[in-house]
Scaffold this motif. Structure first.
Motif, short mmCIF file in Angstrom:
data_model
loop_
_atom_site.label_atom_id
_atom_site.label_comp_id
_atom_site.label_asym_id
_atom_site.label_seq_id
_atom_site.Cartn_x
_atom_site.Cartn_y
_atom_site.Cartn_z
N GLN A 378 0.83 -1.20 0.00
CA GLN A 378 0.00 0.00 0.00
C GLN A 378 0.87 1.26 0.00
N SER A 396 -8.68 1.66 1.58
CA SER A 396 -7.85 1.10 2.64
C SER A 396 -8.59 0.10 3.51
N LYS A 399 -9.11 -3.00 1.22
CA LYS A 399 -7.84 -3.36 0.58
C LYS A 399 -8.02 -3.64 -0.91
#
Length: 449
Positions: A378, A396, A399
């Motif tokens: 990330q 986030s 994912k």
């Protein structure tokens, strides 16, 4: 994972084969059968040193001794450097290697005062003879003899490790060169010493001077100049220019430039620089389909395989090759300062190519393919998005990476509407001009003036 229609099937298969879900063990076995992964064996110093001759062989061995953490490899490199120096006449380098050995190889590899005194005595005699000969040539004003005298002085200083003096004497032959071949010979000597001194600005300058005499350049000399220019660009971190020079190197080079570079180095330097700087089309046209460069790649199968894996989107396999090569590449005298940067650029390109065909990408699957954690992946993707290299946004919580692909239908409608507006404007302007001409407006206005 949602994909665009034209790329879904093929790319999904590739993702799974590089760390996605499914029968992992079966896929792993298939990968190993198709592309054997090189082992992380330590560098074979003897085989490596055999690729080189003259001063670069000693320099590379001493570099390995300085950079390697393995004590046995250090001592092996120093032992070979000691033996090689004893074949020449460089007493200063001999003192350096003796100091580095520090008695760890026994009495046979310690200070040899008798040898150094004999070498220094012969050097003084040789230097005096060369000075007398050169003075006689200069008195008689024989240009060719003066050129050869300075050339002999250059070789003398180079042999004894006085690189600055060697460079000055080689360059002084320029005023006494009478043919293009003499100039090329002078340039090659200046390039050789400049590379040893690390003065790559001089390398670029003398490569250009030599290339001005193209009609007198034979294929081997051209290949040498390409390699020298490639090293200069590599040192300047101009990886794309370096890649082009190494890729243009003709196979005639062979072992003819072992005092500077080996054919295996051409494949390694050129391949890694190309991976880091070329786009997909260039990689295919200039590397994979390059018949001449293929001859070099055959000498380093690991580099050949990682290039093919990168182009085929087999990133897990490609990264395995890179990981196994890294330790040995860090021991390369020209490449060690660039390994981290090249690896970073190659990995970033792999991340960009991986995400390009998809509307959305599962970060867990992608992290598995690139053998990293989701958090680490990330951060890498965030940096690429911030740098505008990937057009996407990251969810986030779930994912997932969502690509910002342009809406083709909306873009088409906008282009059509814009074309209509422009057409309407042009027609109105034409009608206005026609009416002005019909009513003789321009003529009346000019008469008033």
């Amino acid at each position: 994972m949602d994909t665009e229609e034209e790329a879904s099937g093929q790319m999904t298969d590739e993702i799974y084969s590089n760390g996605g879900d499914g029968d992992g063990e079966a896929l792993s076995q298939q990968q190993q059968q198709r592309r054997p992964i090189i082992s992380g064996e330590q560098l074979d110093i003897e085989a490596y040193a055999a690729l080189y001759t003259d001063r670069t062989k000693i320099s590379r061995l001493m570099f390995i001794a300085d950079k390697c953490d393995n004590v046995s490899m250090q001592l092996e490199a120093l032992r070979m450097a000691y033996d090689e120096i004893k074949k020449g006449e460089n007493t200063q380098l001999f003192r350096e290697v003796v100091q580095k050995i520090d008695g760890r190889l026994g009495p046979n590899y310690g200070p040899d005062s008798a040898w150094m005194d004999a070498v220094d005595r012969r050097a003084d005699q040789r230097k005096e003879k060369l000075e007398n000969e050169l003075n006689a040539y200069r008195t008689n004003l024989i240009k060719e003899s003066i050129r050869m005298g300075y050339n002999d002085f250059g070789e003398f200083y180079y042999t004894h490790g006085a690189l600055g003096d060697a460079f000055k004497n080689y360059v002084r032959t320029r005023d006494y060169c009478t043919t293009a071949k003499h100039i090329i010979h002078m340039c090659l000597n200046a390039i050789l010493v400049s590379i040893e001194m690390g003065q790559f600005a001089h390398v670029t300058s003398y490569v250009s001077k030599a290339e001005q005499n193209k009609t007198d350049l034979d294929p081997i000399t051209v290949a040498k100049l390409q390699c020298a220019a490639g090293l200069a660009h590599l040192e300047a971190k101009k990886y794309k220019h370096a890649a082009r020079k190494f890729l243009e190197t003709a196979p005639e080079l062979g072992n003819n430039y072992s005092e500077v570079i080996a054919a295996q180095d051409v494949a390694t330097y050129g391949g890694l620089c190309a991976l880091a700087s070329f786009d997909r089309a260039e990689l295919k046209a200039k590397v994979i389909d390059n018949i001449n460069f293929r001859n070099f790649l055959e000498l380093v199968p690991e580099v050949r395989e990682l290039i093919h894996d990168f182009y085929s989107s087999h990133y897990a396999s490609c990264l395995d090759y890179l990981g196994n090569l890294k330790a040995n590449l860090l021991l390369d005298i020209h490449l060690h300062d660039h390994v981290e940067m090249l690896y970073t650029q190659i990995r970033n390109k792999a991340l960009i190519q991986y995400t390009h065909p998809f509307v959305s990408v599962d970060l867990n699957m992608m992290a598995n393919a690139f053998k990293t954690t989701v958090a680490g992946l990330q951060k890498e993707l965030e940096a690429l998005i911030t740098d505008n290299q990937i057009q996407a946004r990251i969810d986030s919580h779930n994912k997932i990476l969502y690509a910002r692909h342009a809406d083709q239908r909306k873009a088409t409608f906008q282009r059509v509407l814009q074309t209509g507006v422009e057409f309407d404007r042009d027609v109105r302007a034409m009608l206005l001009r026609a009416n002005l001409i019909k009513h003789d407006y321009n003529l009346k206005a000019s008469r008033k003036i």
